[in-house]
Design an enzyme around this catalytic site. Sequence first.
Site, short mmCIF file in Angstrom:
data_model
loop_
_atom_site.label_atom_id
_atom_site.label_comp_id
_atom_site.label_asym_id
_atom_site.label_seq_id
_atom_site.Cartn_x
_atom_site.Cartn_y
_atom_site.Cartn_z
N LYS A 16 0.90 -1.10 0.09
CA LYS A 16 0.15 -0.09 0.13
C LYS A 16 0.89 1.17 -0.05
CE LYS A 16 -4.14 1.91 2.56
NZ LYS A 16 -5.10 1.96 3.62
N SER A 35 -9.73 1.68 2.47
CA SER A 35 -8.99 2.42 1.81
C SER A 35 -7.65 1.56 0.95
CB SER A 35 -8.05 3.45 2.73
OG SER A 35 -7.33 3.08 3.51
N SER A 95 -9.88 -0.64 6.94
CA SER A 95 -9.51 -0.44 5.53
C SER A 95 -8.89 -1.66 4.83
CB SER A 95 -8.30 0.76 5.47
OG SER A 95 -9.21 1.92 5.55
#
Lengths: 90, 423
Positions: free
Chosen positions: B28, B103, B127
């Site tokens: 990420k 996310s 997330s």
Amino acid sequence: MSDDAVNPEEVRHVAALARVDLTEEEVDRFAAQFADILEYFETLDEVPAVDREVDLVNVMRPDETRPCLDEALRNAPETEDGYFKGPNVS
Amino acid sequence: MSANIFITEETIEGDDDGPLAGRTVAVKDNISTAGVRTTCGSKMLAEYVPPYDATVVERLKDAGATIVGKANMDEFGMGTTNETSHFGPVDNPAAPGRVPGGSSGGSAAAVAAGEADLALGSDTGGSIRCPAAFCGVVGIKPTYGLVSRYGLVAYANSLEQIGPLAPTVEEAAELLEVIAGSDDRDGTSREAVDDAEYAAAADGDVDGLRIGVPTELLSGADEGVVETFWDAVADLESQGAEHHEVSLPSVGHAVEAYYVIAMSEASSNLARFDGVRYGHTAEEAGGNWNDAFGRTREEGFGDEVKRRILLGTYALSAGYHDKYYKKAQDARAWVKQDFDEALSEVDVLASPTMPVPPFELGESLEDPLKMYLADANTVPVNLADLPAISVPAGETDGLPVGLQFIGPAFGEEAIVRAASALE
């Protein structure tokens, strides 16, 4: 600030505290959205007082002087003599 | 179909040997990689190149993994759909035309599309679990303190944890084993749990497992999601588990408590983005410090980030601190207490991960409150610092549904074992 619905003036005030410039269109949109969101947050009033099992403590390492790494300046738009250079304070 | 999964595609080779040798990992883009751009999905950090690796990245490289790119994400981790990224939304490989969830949407999509064997995400209020559920993969939110946050660009420090995403429970547990463990560079990491064997727990043995189902986490959920959830519980019972319903009255206030705390922490954390040391600087940055600061942040931050910084500033401002922030901390203590009580009577808790199937792209953008409410089942876990896993449970109308198991603190083995029985 009042306890009433959020008005554009309050949004401008908070934005100034947070150092975020907003367009007029953003001010109006955020004022409408904040009214809804803050009204929802007000349901926290229904939460009972709760005994905490542990006290909150800060988690910090000792504040020790260390050598400055040149790499730390690599992403800065402006530097001078190994220091960051920023805008005038006043 | 898999377009826009990565913000930066770059190969970072690990060591020749190790438990992840030959495996590819998507990371990420809020996790620092030395010499490789780390943007947090924001214009503010579009050109930022960290001078150091996050601890989890060091551990991946030591374990022999090859990092194949920095995965797309909601800006600074703020979003439930991956649509707030400055670099555009990701399409959901498991449900084209729909969001991958946020996310960590790029990380989950990378695994679902086969563009990486494994992925790292971060979970502040769901997330990792939300995109795992929406993309039909496995995601683990570890106990707070199990995985070092050194090198994770902070959004809400007291809530967020880095965790794994993978096609199977065993592979997610294997990746967790590599990244877990204490780190003296992160004062919130814990020492008690080094050398745990999570992958070995994925043995599918749920005979005698006691599952608590919090009724509050089913009310308001989509009918098809609830049906899929109960089918999965029935499957576990056919393997020897037993379930009973439990009540967690506090979770009715978890979403508002979560957002008040997360936004308050965000307003403080994101104050570092002033355009002086790193990040975007407004072109016309003349004038004094405050003028330049305000203009830089107007240009560098997207809508959702501005919304949260402003609401956080409001919640912490004079006259409102006790009304919002203090009450939110009371609610957090209440949630912890509720979970501790429930988990003293059962081994794990189970719920649908998300109360709804994946949204259509663009569906939720105009109504932030609607998006916040979708996090109802995931945020209580972060408030209580507990571990949770999302595992695919089936489909409703052809769309993936995730089932979430929640365990006691540092009870990762229990949730891994329960989830592996559904595969």
